[in-house]
Enzyme design. Structure first.
Site: not given
Lengths: 761, 223
Positions: B85, B194, B196
């Site tokens: 990002c 994302h 994560e």
């Protein structure tokens, strides 16, 4: 705008030498009697700087002068609890959740600024509540926003709502705080007075609690964060304390402008200085800026402070000392630091690129003395500014229209009388603005950041993990049905608490504590004060009965246009604790063949209901019965059923009843259910009544007996409704006036999803 | 295996990236923007967030941070780097990756569970996946539209450097539905979604994102 006197400085000596100088106290929002009281306190006329301070600190927004006498009930009727580590009166209450952890949470209003300038008004609402939380020593971990707007299809709602949502997202996302829930409610009563409330939740270890006080003579007062500018001068005193009038001066400059990047640095910087033990007392700067921070810190501490106003870092060097005292520039904090720690403190500020300036020191004089260019412009007892403001016993009168309103019961409204009519009515409700999907709003908020969001909207409550090792977590929900509160403010407040309490329990969390944001019309209207006093009494009584203390809150008055006030809207937030977030109960229908049951009793209750509102535009009658004992028993079943793994899904029943609950559970899970209206039960009442103390749950077929036994132990009625279908199955209700009403998931989803995008783009 | 996670002023997903590294079995090492030292880490994640408030242009200020000078040199030498990002934006601003990220075509910030197709497994960060594998991970951005000139896009496609593509819905107007790209060597990857946030069943929509972090650890063990 030049609300502060712009003439050359006015010192204490001038005030003594020229006692008869006329002062613009009325323009600053002070009443004649309040001005007289200030003169009495000081034994002379105030200087213009003192007048500025008293006027902002004695405003309704800062002083709670109309609400104080009522709010005492939250303390007087406080339930016995050992969970409250810090109670009402501090920046935010602190609640013990076990394992050495505590949480602090609070909700505040930013209604008036958000109407004037939706983006910045909403953004700085988040900023302000976040600073309240960090000044308790807590790390903010989540936000949520209870929002109320005028009619969904009104042109001005198209101006206000997108700006508010973008402001909340723009600020909150940039701070890195997940937005885990909230409300979006439409009603014409909020047309000129949208309600933009912001809640923040923070976590901390017990030993990290910090309070706002200036103790230790010789300690230094540090102002750090953003520079002080001309924004928001008089914001609190003027915007939040008077209604808007046509033809008045433009008030846009009184709305503050937010810088979330600076706030993010302020969070990290503040937590670092607190955890390093470098701070004796700390206070955020919000409404009334430096006036509030210095007087409150001094008042809570040893009572004296000497401030050199020239030291305040300025963004605009043309500001007068009065304007500096009143400025509500965002992203500022004040800390009290010992001389031994000051270098280390300033080092941390430098590390985070945060400006800091020593603006004064703690004294033992008992006076707050502020000097400007070598002359004393303020010399006051700080308590008289911060805590001893005026207190009013405003006239209270039950409105003359109240009886007619409750006499207008919904019993004569035409009800659906066939399966086809029930089907159409449910679809109409599913697509109505209050019940339609809020994805258009919530997809603009980051719900994932920090990686601890276990449940977020549209679940009953937001759930966040607090301890990654043990799985300890908290659940939080805010609720209020303003229509119920309009029909009966006393019971309406109880109903708001009951719903938030139920929502928290539905996730498997044990409800623990309460915060509130009391949004009302003008306190100068005896009818509004009646609504307010009844709502406070109701909430205090209900908190006592449910054993959930009020930890803090906020009052927003003057939410009215002309003579017309908003519905009384006591928004209630309930915090619950869950020992292991792995065990939380979500709302989605899941396993095929699981049995769908409703817990609680359904009565014929439609006054103030979503059905009466959407289908008939009707508001009248007596709202659903409040049964807090039943709520408590229901919560115990939901919590026990969650902990033991009995429940595979649970969802609170509220707006538009069991029908809407089933629709939401089906859409969330991507699977419908087939349910049957029991013989002898009116299908319309079963599906759409808004009786309280109910939840829809599912269990595996082999667990039905266990659930019935658990519910039986707690005296909670159980009604078996049907079974969960195969993936993608329709939602089907049988035995509806001799027919069957069914909906495909596709049509339910299309109907629910279309409404907000069609209105707001 | 030590994986550095850089914190800039305004970084937000640094804790999440560190958690993902740990869950994948690695050691997360905190790197500070003002410290021109990579502390000997074996790989680096530039996390999501709003470095420097996204002022001027996303990533435009962060690229000048002291740590970035070292990082650019190391990346050119083959150090595995994943920019997520805002990290992707910083990699483009640093010219470690071509193209740029622009305001979403919807003009709104968007947060959703996004379906992706893994297009290349020959990068340091995607070797745990299969080509064509579909995964669902969170996406959240306001300026996530990937743009580059046609020649660059053609080259990225031709060289197999499109790492992941959006499926079902293009959430931000990215050219050719591109969700992530790699440099020529495959050690530097930029990704708008994302991963994560999709490493634990409790907090993510899936655990599909873990593969990015296991890829790097596997690659480092084998190397």
């Amino acid at each position: 705008m030049s609300t502060a006197p712009r003439k050359s400085r006015d010192t204490v000596d001038d005030a003594i030498a020229h006692p008869e100088r006329e002062q613009p106290y009325a323009e600053l929002g002070l009443k004649a009697n309040e001005y007289e009281r200030i003169k009495e306190i000081l034994g002379r006329r105030p200087t213009s700087g003192e007048l500025a301070m008293y006027s902002v600190m004695w405003s309704e927004h800062c002083s709670y002068k109309s609400s104080k006498v009522h709010l005492r009930q939250f303390g007087d009727k406080k339930p016995e609890t050992d969970k409250l580590l810090v109670g009402i009166g501090e920046n935010a209450g602190v609640v013990d959740i076990g394992q050495g952890w505590a949480v602090t949470f609070k909700v505040e209003s930013h209604n008036h600024p958000s109407y004037v300038e939706p983006y910045q008004g909403a953004a700085t609402g988040i900023g302000g509540i976040v600073r309240d939380i960090i000044s308790m020593g807590a790390r903010p971990v989540a936000v949520m926003d209870p929002l109320r707007f005028g009619a969904a299809d009104h042109p001005d709602t198209r101006r206000v709502l997108p700006g508010v949502v973008a402001g909340i997202g723009g600020y909150g996302n940039c701070l890195g705080l997940p937005n885990i829930g909230g409300e979006v409610v439409f009603d014409p009563c909020y047309q000129g007075n949208p309600l933009v409330n912001a809640l923040c939740l923070g976590t901390l270890r017990h030993e990290d609690i910090h309070l706002a006080s200036a103790k230790g003579v010789g300690n230094l007062v540090v102002l750090y964060g953003a520079k002080t500018g001309g924004d928001g001068i008089g914001g609190a005193s003027i915007l939040a304390s008077e209604t808007f009038e046509d033809g008045g001066p433009a008030k846009r400059p009184a709305v503050q402008v937010g810088d979330p990047f600076m706030e993010k640095l302020l969070i990290e910087c503040t937590l670092e200085v607190l955890h390093a033990g470098l701070v004796e007392g700390i206070q955020d700067l919000g409404a009334a800026g430096i006036s509030c921070a210095t007087s409150e810190l001094a008042s809570n501490g040893d009572g004296g402070m000497h401030v050199v106003l020239d030291k305040v870092p300025l963004r605009d060097h043309t500001l007068t000392p009065e304007e500096i005292l009143m400025s509500e520039s965002q992203e500022r904090m004040a800390a009290v630091v010992t001389p031994a720690n000051i270098d280390a403190f300033l080092d941390v500020c430098r590390k985070w690129d945060v400006d800091a300036a020593i603006i004064g020191e703690v004294t033992g004089t008992g006076r707050l003395v502020i000097e400007w260019q070598g002359e004393v412009i303020v010399d006051v007892p700080p308590r008289t500014v911060a805590h001893d403001g005026p207190v009013y016993e405003r006239p209270i009168e039950r409105p003359d229209w109240q009886d007619a309103l409750i006499a207008d019961a919904p019993s004569s409204l035409k009800r659906p009388a066939s399966a086809e009519e029930v089907r159409a009515t449910v679809l109409q409700l599913v697509g109505s603005p209050n019940l339609a999907s809020k994805t258009w709003v919530t997809s603009q908020y980051d719900r994932y950041v920090l990686g601890n969001t276990v449940l977020a909207q549209p679940e009953d409550a937001g759930v966040v993990r607090v301890d990654e090792g043990s799985g300890l977590g908290v659940a939080i929900s805010t609720d209020c049905n303003g229509r119920f509160a309009k029909l009966d403010p006393y019971n309406g407040a109880k109903l708001a608490l009951a719903e938030a309490y139920r929502n928290v329990a539905a996730t498997g969390a044990e409800p623990l504590a309460v915060t509130n944001c009391l949004n009302f019309g003008s306190p100068e209207d005896p009818a509004v004060m009646w609504q307010f006093s009844e709502a406070v009494r109701g909430l205090a009584d209900a908190c006592l009965e449910l054993g959930t203390p009020v930890t803090g809150g906020n009052v927003s008055f003057y939410n009215q246009t002309g003579d017309v006030a908003i519905h009384p809207t006591p928004v209630v937030g309930v915090l619950g604790v869950i020992d292991d977030v792995e065990k939380r109960t979500a709302m989605a229908l899941g396993r095929e063949g699981d049995v769908v049951l409703v817990l609680g009793e359904t009565r014929d209750e439609f006054a103030g209901s979503e059905w009466a509102h959407v289908v008939h535009g009707h508001l009248g009658g007596i709202p659903p019965e409040v049964d807090l004992a039943a709520e408590r028993w229901l919560a115990q079943v939901l919590v026990a059923g969650s902990r033991s793994g009995l429940l595979s899904a649970a969802h609170d029943v509220s707006d538009a009843g069991i029908a809407q609950a089933l629709v939401e559970m089906s859409l969330r899970g991507g699977v419908g259910a087939t349910v049957t209206v029991p013989d002898g039960t009116d299908p319309f009442v079963l599906l759409l009544s808004e009786s309280t103390a109910r939840a829809v749950v599912t269990v595996s077929p082999s667990d039905v007996a266990a659930l019935e036994s658990l519910a039986g132990q707690h005296g909670v009625p159980v009604t078996r409704l049907g079974v969960v279908g195969a993936p993608g199955a329709d939602l089907v209700v049988e035995n509806v006036y001799g027919g069957t009403a069914s909906w495909t998931l596709d049509e339910l989803r299309a109907t629910a999803d279309a409404t907000l995008p069609a209105l707001f783009g | 295996m030590r994986v550095g996670v850089v914190t800039f002023p305004g970084s937000l997903d640094d804790r999440d990236a560190a958690r993902a590294v740990r869950i994948a079995g690695g050691e997360a090492v905190a790197l500070w923007h003002a410290d021109a030292d990579l502390h000997g880490v074996d790989a680096v994640v530039l996390p999501g967030g709003f470095s420097y408030g996204d002022y001027l242009r996303c990533g435009a200020i962060a690229r000048f941070a002291p740590v970035m000078g070292e990082l650019v040199k190391a990346a050119q030498g083959g150090l595995p780097v994943l920019g997520i990002c805002n990290g992707f934006q910083i990699l483009c601003e640093s010219h470690l990756l071509p193209g740029a990220l622009v305001r979403n075509d919807s003009l709104h910030f968007v947060c959703r569970d996004q379906r992706l197709r893994i297009e290349s497994t020959s990068t340091a960060w995607t070797s745990s996946y299969e080509v064509g594998q579909e995964i669902v991970v969170p996406l959240k951005n306001g300026e996530g539209g990937y743009v580059a000139d046609e020649a660059t896009l053609d080259r990225l496609e031709g060289e197999g450097r499109v790492v992941a593509r959006y499926l079902e819905l293009n959430p931000n107007g990215s050219r050719r539905d591109i969700a992530g790209i790699a440099n020529e060597r495959g050690n530097v990857v930029g990704l708008m979604p994302h991963p994560e946030h999709a490493v634990e069943p409790l907090t993510g929509p899936t655990t599909d994102g873990l593969g990015f972090f296991t890829s790097i650890l596997k690659g480092l063990v084998e190397a």
